[in-house]
Design a protein around this motif. Structure first.
Motif, PDB file in Angstrom:
ATOM      1  N   THR A   1      38.922  40.871  39.128  1.00 12.60           N
ATOM      2  CA  THR A   1      39.158  39.504  38.657  1.00 12.60           C
ATOM      3  C   THR A   1      38.171  38.512  39.260  1.00 12.60           C
ATOM      4  OG1 THR A   1      40.792  39.133  40.409  1.00 12.60           O
ATOM      5  CG2 THR A   1      41.617  39.888  38.255  1.00 12.60           C
ATOM      6  N   GLU A   2      37.219  39.028  40.031  1.00 10.67           N
ATOM      7  CA  GLU A   2      36.223  38.183  40.700  1.00 10.67           C
ATOM      8  C   GLU A   2      36.891  37.069  41.499  1.00 10.67           C
ATOM      9  OE1 GLU A   2      33.437  36.971  37.685  1.00 10.67           O
ATOM     10  OE2 GLU A   2      32.773  39.027  37.350  1.00 10.67           O
ATOM     11  N   ALA A   3      37.884  37.458  42.300  1.00  9.32           N
ATOM     12  CA  ALA A   3      38.656  36.493  43.081  1.00  9.32           C
ATOM     13  C   ALA A   3      37.871  35.913  44.251  1.00  9.32           C
ATOM     14  CB  ALA A   3      39.940  37.154  43.593  1.00  9.32           C
ATOM     15  N   GLY A   4      36.878  36.651  44.757  1.00 10.76           N
ATOM     16  CA  GLY A   4      36.118  36.149  45.896  1.00 10.76           C
ATOM     17  C   GLY A   4      37.021  35.921  47.094  1.00 10.76           C
ATOM     18  N   GLU A   5      36.821  34.771  47.754  1.00 13.38           N
ATOM     19  CA  GLU A   5      37.680  34.378  48.872  1.00 13.38           C
ATOM     20  C   GLU A   5      38.904  33.695  48.290  1.00 13.38           C
ATOM     21  OE1 GLU A   5      36.864  32.140  53.031  1.00 13.38           O
ATOM     22  OE2 GLU A   5      36.545  30.937  51.241  1.00 13.38           O
ATOM     23  N   ALA A   6      40.083  34.216  48.573  1.00  8.63           N
ATOM     24  CA  ALA A   6      41.295  33.720  47.919  1.00  8.63           C
ATOM     25  C   ALA A   6      42.371  33.342  48.927  1.00  8.63           C
ATOM     26  CB  ALA A   6      41.842  34.789  46.971  1.00  8.63           C
ATOM     27  N   ILE A   7      43.279  32.508  48.463  1.00  7.82           N
ATOM     28  CA  ILE A   7      44.505  32.229  49.199  1.00  7.82           C
ATOM     29  C   ILE A   7      45.449  33.380  48.868  1.00  7.82           C
ATOM     30  CG2 ILE A   7      46.453  30.653  49.443  1.00  7.82           C
ATOM     31  CD1 ILE A   7      44.490  28.445  48.345  1.00  7.82           C
ATOM     32  N   LEU A   8      45.969  34.050  49.884  1.00 12.57           N
ATOM     33  CA  LEU A   8      46.837  35.205  49.684  1.00 12.57           C
ATOM     34  C   LEU A   8      48.290  34.789  49.847  1.00 12.57           C
ATOM     35  CD1 LEU A   8      44.801  37.634  51.958  1.00 12.57           C
ATOM     36  CD2 LEU A   8      44.571  37.327  49.473  1.00 12.57           C
ATOM     37  N   VAL A   9      49.130  35.208  48.910  1.00 11.82           N
ATOM     38  CA  VAL A   9      50.561  34.936  48.994  1.00 11.82           C
ATOM     39  C   VAL A   9      51.266  36.274  49.118  1.00 11.82           C
ATOM     40  CG1 VAL A   9      52.572  33.950  47.842  1.00 11.82           C
ATOM     41  CG2 VAL A   9      50.334  32.855  47.579  1.00 11.82           C
ATOM     42  N   GLY A  10      51.984  36.446  50.219  1.00  9.96           N
ATOM     43  CA  GLY A  10      52.656  37.714  50.455  1.00  9.96           C
ATOM     44  C   GLY A  10      54.117  37.534  50.790  1.00  9.96           C
ATOM     45  N   LEU A  11      54.962  38.168  50.019  1.00 11.67           N
ATOM     46  CA  LEU A  11      56.399  38.192  50.238  1.00 11.67           C
ATOM     47  C   LEU A  11      56.775  39.597  50.672  1.00 11.67           C
ATOM     48  CD1 LEU A  11      59.340  37.121  49.842  1.00 11.67           C
ATOM     49  CD2 LEU A  11      59.112  37.749  47.437  1.00 11.67           C
ATOM     50  N   SER A  12      57.511  39.729  51.762  1.00  8.18           N
ATOM     51  CA  SER A  12      57.969  41.013  52.257  1.00  8.18           C
ATOM     52  C   SER A  12      56.772  41.936  52.534  1.00  8.18           C
ATOM     53  CB  SER A  12      58.963  41.624  51.271  1.00  8.18           C
ATOM     54  OG  SER A  12      59.569  42.775  51.803  1.00  8.18           O
ATOM     55  N   PHE A  13      56.742  43.114  51.932  1.00  8.71           N
ATOM     56  CA  PHE A  13      55.634  44.052  52.154  1.00  8.71           C
ATOM     57  C   PHE A  13      54.294  43.440  51.727  1.00  8.71           C
ATOM     58  CE2 PHE A  13      53.069  47.761  50.666  1.00  8.71           C
ATOM     59  CZ  PHE A  13      52.896  48.369  51.892  1.00  8.71           C
ATOM     60  N   GLY A  14      54.315  42.543  50.741  1.00  8.77           N
ATOM     61  CA  GLY A  14      53.095  41.851  50.330  1.00  8.77           C
ATOM     62  C   GLY A  14      52.523  41.020  51.463  1.00  8.77           C
ATOM     63  N   GLY A  15      53.389  40.534  52.355  1.00  8.69           N
ATOM     64  CA  GLY A  15      52.925  39.797  53.523  1.00  8.69           C
ATOM     65  C   GLY A  15      52.159  40.686  54.482  1.00  8.69           C
ATOM     66  N   LEU A  16      52.614  41.925  54.620  1.00  8.94           N
ATOM     67  CA  LEU A  16      51.894  42.883  55.451  1.00  8.94           C
ATOM     68  C   LEU A  16      50.526  43.180  54.846  1.00  8.94           C
ATOM     69  CD1 LEU A  16      51.785  44.804  57.864  1.00  8.94           C
ATOM     70  CD2 LEU A  16      52.993  46.493  56.471  1.00  8.94           C
ATOM     71  N   ILE A  17      50.480  43.328  53.526  1.00  4.33           N
ATOM     72  CA  ILE A  17      49.194  43.548  52.860  1.00  4.33           C
ATOM     73  C   ILE A  17      48.281  42.344  53.085  1.00  4.33           C
ATOM     74  CG2 ILE A  17      48.041  43.891  50.638  1.00  4.33           C
ATOM     75  CD1 ILE A  17      50.621  45.323  49.704  1.00  4.33           C
ATOM     76  N   ALA A  18      48.831  41.130  52.979  1.00 11.30           N
ATOM     77  CA  ALA A  18      48.038  39.912  53.206  1.00 11.30           C
ATOM     78  C   ALA A  18      47.486  39.878  54.625  1.00 11.30           C
ATOM     79  CB  ALA A  18      48.883  38.670  52.925  1.00 11.30           C
TER      80      ALA A  18
ATOM     81  N   ALA B   1      46.501  32.671  54.300  1.00 12.47           N
ATOM     82  CA  ALA B   1      47.579  33.592  53.961  1.00 12.47           C
ATOM     83  C   ALA B   1      48.900  32.846  54.074  1.00 12.47           C
ATOM     84  CB  ALA B   1      47.573  34.808  54.880  1.00 12.47           C
ATOM     85  N   ILE B   2      49.667  32.891  52.995  1.00 13.83           N
ATOM     86  CA  ILE B   2      51.004  32.299  52.970  1.00 13.83           C
ATOM     87  C   ILE B   2      51.976  33.459  53.000  1.00 13.83           C
ATOM     88  CG2 ILE B   2      52.603  30.892  51.635  1.00 13.83           C
ATOM     89  CD1 ILE B   2      50.052  29.629  50.320  1.00 13.83           C
ATOM     90  N   LEU B   3      52.807  33.517  54.035  1.00 12.67           N
ATOM     91  CA  LEU B   3      53.678  34.663  54.249  1.00 12.67           C
ATOM     92  C   LEU B   3      55.138  34.237  54.200  1.00 12.67           C
ATOM     93  CD1 LEU B   3      51.784  36.082  57.348  1.00 12.67           C
ATOM     94  CD2 LEU B   3      51.359  36.604  54.943  1.00 12.67           C
ATOM     95  N   ALA B   4      55.965  35.052  53.562  1.00 10.76           N
ATOM     96  CA  ALA B   4      57.399  34.787  53.498  1.00 10.76           C
ATOM     97  C   ALA B   4      58.167  36.093  53.648  1.00 10.76           C
ATOM     98  CB  ALA B   4      57.767  34.127  52.163  1.00 10.76           C
ATOM     99  N   GLY B   5      59.176  36.088  54.480  1.00  8.84           N
ATOM    100  CA  GLY B   5      60.029  37.262  54.640  1.00  8.84           C
ATOM    101  C   GLY B   5      59.303  38.467  55.180  1.00  8.84           C
ATOM    102  N   VAL B   6      58.380  38.259  56.116  1.00  7.41           N
ATOM    103  CA  VAL B   6      57.585  39.351  56.662  1.00  7.41           C
ATOM    104  C   VAL B   6      58.096  39.679  58.060  1.00  7.41           C
ATOM    105  CG1 VAL B   6      55.269  40.079  57.335  1.00  7.41           C
ATOM    106  CG2 VAL B   6      55.573  38.559  55.389  1.00  7.41           C
ATOM    107  N   ALA B   7      58.346  40.952  58.315  1.00  8.64           N
ATOM    108  CA  ALA B   7      58.730  41.381  59.650  1.00  8.64           C
ATOM    109  C   ALA B   7      57.492  41.863  60.374  1.00  8.64           C
ATOM    110  CB  ALA B   7      59.772  42.498  59.585  1.00  8.64           C
ATOM    111  N   GLY B   8      57.325  41.402  61.570  1.00 11.38           N
ATOM    112  CA  GLY B   8      56.180  41.838  62.349  1.00 11.38           C
ATOM    113  C   GLY B   8      56.466  41.648  63.824  1.00 11.38           C
ATOM    114  N   ALA B   9      55.806  42.390  64.639  1.00 13.42           N
ATOM    115  CA  ALA B   9      55.980  42.270  66.079  1.00 13.42           C
ATOM    116  C   ALA B   9      54.610  42.115  66.721  1.00 13.42           C
ATOM    117  CB  ALA B   9      56.682  43.504  66.626  1.00 13.42           C
TER     118      ALA B   9
END
Length: 155
Positions: A94-111, A125-133
């Motif tokens: 999609t030729e996104a280049g440098e993008a704002i990443l939105v990640g919910l749950s596992f998508g947050g880990l990918i972000a 990176a906008i993260l919601a509902g991400v578990a991390g330590a």
């Protein structure tokens, strides 16, 4: 806001699999909505995309195993490394280049992984509902704890 139909859609191809994506809006900056899990398709973001696509170019895609994307039988196709590579394939297609990443749950880990290992591709990176330590692992966060057989579930 109402849900919105994409302006265009297509497929990114990686490892012989097709990953379906949709593009909304034509703004100067791109926002990529990462799938929260392979059991959830891209329409999970249908309430957010109409608002953001008025100002930004928004991309959402179906993870492998859901929506219009392929469903490989090999469990390895759903590993974190492959999910990260799939996100990059969609961003390239999609030729996104440098993008704002939105990640919910596992998508947050990918972000987080995308921002850490490919910082040139992540503006924010906008993260919601991400578990991390961060720091030492806590006993209750280990696989050993989750897989332990218990006679009772108290305490």
């Amino acid at each position: 806001m109402r849900t919105k139909l994409p302006e265009s859609d297509g497929f990114a191809e990686r490892n012989g699999n097709r990953i379906h994506y949709e593009v909304y809006g034509r703004g100067p900056q791109t926002m990529v909505f990462l799938p929260p899990w392979s059991i959830v398709h891209s329409r999970v973001y249908k309430a957010q995309i109409p608002y953001f696509s008025e100002r930004l170019r928004c991309i959402a895609y179906d993870a492998l195993g859901n929506g219009l994307s392929d469903r490989p039988d090999d469990a390895a196709a759903y590993s974190l490394d492959n999910c990260l590579a799939d996100a990059l394939a969609v961003m390239d297609a999609t030729e996104a280049g440098e993008a704002i990443l939105v990640g919910l749950s596992f998508g947050g880990l990918i972000a987080c992984c995308l921002a850490a290992y490919h910082p040139e591709r992540a503006k924010a990176a906008i993260l919601a509902g991400v578990a991390g330590a961060v720091g030492p692992t806590h006993r209750h966060m280990t696989a050993k704890h989750f897989l332990a057989q218990h006679e009772a579930f108290e305490g």
